[in-house]
Design a protein around this motif. Sequence first.
Motif, short mmCIF file in Angstrom:
data_model
loop_
_atom_site.label_atom_id
_atom_site.label_comp_id
_atom_site.label_asym_id
_atom_site.label_seq_id
_atom_site.Cartn_x
_atom_site.Cartn_y
_atom_site.Cartn_z
N TYR A 41 0.83 -1.21 0.00
CA TYR A 41 0.00 0.00 0.00
C TYR A 41 0.87 1.26 0.00
N THR A 79 12.44 9.64 9.66
CA THR A 79 11.62 8.62 9.03
C THR A 79 12.16 8.37 7.64
N GLY A 80 11.40 7.74 6.78
CA GLY A 80 11.87 7.46 5.43
C GLY A 80 10.68 7.14 4.53
N GLY A 81 10.96 6.31 3.59
CA GLY A 81 11.83 5.16 3.48
C GLY A 81 12.08 4.54 4.85
N GLU A 82 13.10 3.73 4.93
CA GLU A 82 13.45 3.18 6.23
C GLU A 82 14.68 3.93 6.74
N THR A 111 10.46 6.86 13.25
CA THR A 111 9.49 5.86 12.80
C THR A 111 10.25 4.85 11.97
N THR A 112 10.11 3.58 12.30
CA THR A 112 10.91 2.55 11.64
C THR A 112 10.05 1.30 11.41
N SER A 135 6.26 0.32 12.73
CA SER A 135 5.12 0.04 11.87
C SER A 135 4.97 -1.47 11.73
N VAL A 175 -1.54 0.15 9.82
CA VAL A 175 -2.49 0.66 8.84
C VAL A 175 -3.63 -0.37 8.74
N MET A 205 -3.97 6.13 2.96
CA MET A 205 -4.15 7.39 2.23
C MET A 205 -3.77 7.20 0.76
N MET A 339 4.36 7.85 0.13
CA MET A 339 4.60 8.11 1.55
C MET A 339 6.09 7.94 1.87
N1 SAM Z 1 9.98 2.63 7.06
C1 SAM Z 1 9.43 3.29 8.19
C2 SAM Z 1 8.24 2.54 8.72
O1 SAM Z 1 7.90 1.50 8.16
O2 SAM Z 1 7.66 2.98 9.70
C3 SAM Z 1 9.08 4.76 8.00
C4 SAM Z 1 8.43 5.19 6.73
S1 SAM Z 1 6.82 4.53 6.43
C5 SAM Z 1 6.45 5.35 4.90
C6 SAM Z 1 5.88 5.37 7.65
C7 SAM Z 1 4.48 4.91 7.87
O3 SAM Z 1 3.68 5.23 6.76
C8 SAM Z 1 4.31 3.42 8.10
O4 SAM Z 1 3.57 3.22 9.27
C9 SAM Z 1 3.51 2.97 6.91
O5 SAM Z 1 2.69 1.89 7.23
C10 SAM Z 1 2.73 4.20 6.59
N2 SAM Z 1 2.21 4.30 5.22
C11 SAM Z 1 2.87 4.10 4.07
N3 SAM Z 1 2.06 4.35 3.02
C12 SAM Z 1 0.87 4.70 3.52
C13 SAM Z 1 -0.37 5.08 2.94
N4 SAM Z 1 -0.53 5.14 1.63
N5 SAM Z 1 -1.39 5.40 3.78
C14 SAM Z 1 -1.23 5.35 5.12
N6 SAM Z 1 -0.08 5.00 5.72
C15 SAM Z 1 0.95 4.69 4.94
#
Ligand code: SAM
Length: 344
Positions: A41, A79-82, A111-112, A135, A175, A205, A339
């Motif tokens: 997603y 945050t990232g990416g990772e 956030t990882t 996450s 999510v 989102m 994201m």
């Molecule tokens: N890699 C790290 C992680 O997994 O937490 C940080 C980046 S990740 C993009 C941050 C958060 O965004 C994660 O909790 C991920 O599940 C969430 N995420 C990514 N795409 C999303 C989307 N389209 N809608 C809602 N949450 C999203």
Amino acid sequence: MNGPVSSLPASLRRPMTDPFGRTISYLRVSVTDRCDLRCFYCMSEDMTFLPKADLLTLEELDRLCSAFIAKGVKKLRLTGGEPLVRRNVMSLVRSLSRHLATGALRELTMTTNGTQLSRFASELSDCGIRRVNVSLDTLDPTKFRAITRWGELDKVLAGIEAARAAGLAVKINAVALKNLNEDEIPSLIRWAHGNDMAVTLIEVMPMGEIGAGRIEQYVPLSLVRARLAKQFTLTDLDESTGGPARYVRVAETGGTLGFITPMTHNFCESCNRVRITCTGTLHTCLGQEDASDLRKPLRASPDDALLGQTIDRAIGTKPKGHDFIIDRRHNRPSVSRHMSVTGG
Ligand code: SAM
């Protein structure tokens, strides 16, 4: 950045207040757009990442973050990416931690996805990080692999253990995904609360092209909450961690449950956040296409006057809010950025 405040250029001493009277005190920094997972997603399977040459160096990221701190940022999330796959990222964490020591920054956090936490948890703790968000959308190894396309759940669980052993408070971010983890949410809550970890649920989102529609993924948290209320007693809490979540106490577990509802409940009126990407682009709203280049003013001069002015100009155009929609007529991304680029 360590000198007295009066030695800063005037533009760095000006606090950041947007046209709607909201003061910016929370910065999220995406230190890389790369990730060691491919959550379906979040990204497409054949994601193209930014050329490494376009990235700010860690020293430049430090300088950028420090400018925001001078301008009133009190909470900074990497945050990232990772974030933990960026080479040498701990040198950035360590250098940013000086702002905790001076009291300029109240919280430095991350956030990882947890895959690298076994390796880095104790160093994060040494640098003054007190809490991390991990996450994790499922506790089922097969589903975990399906969601992340190749991830190993055990690695993340070991990472969470390492973080807790290092004294870090862990919050689980999940999510809510239609037909995937909906039915598992109560057990995820029991597991997290049983291990002294808070949980926050997030609505999916419509960000970035992922090679699939969003209707098949999206489940409104209003529905999830109504279902949870059949088996848990949920009491609204006033507390905030300075982010977008609204919290309830779950009487049966004694734990805290957050809801981040960009789709069903717009929380923009209290938005205190901006984001910068690893290329130095400032986004003042997660859900709009607005973007300001900070890399150019950063590199144009070693003094931060121009950078401060550019930040001020961008804050002066912060949109009132996002307007994400997912329905049959709007099954396309609301914003083109993934994201992983903007930083979650
Ligand atoms: N890699 C790290 C992680 O997994 O937490 C940080 C980046 S990740 C993009 C941050 C958060 O965004 C994660 O909790 C991920 O599940 C969430 N995420 C990514 N795409 C999303 C989307 N389209 N809608 C809602 N949450 C999203």
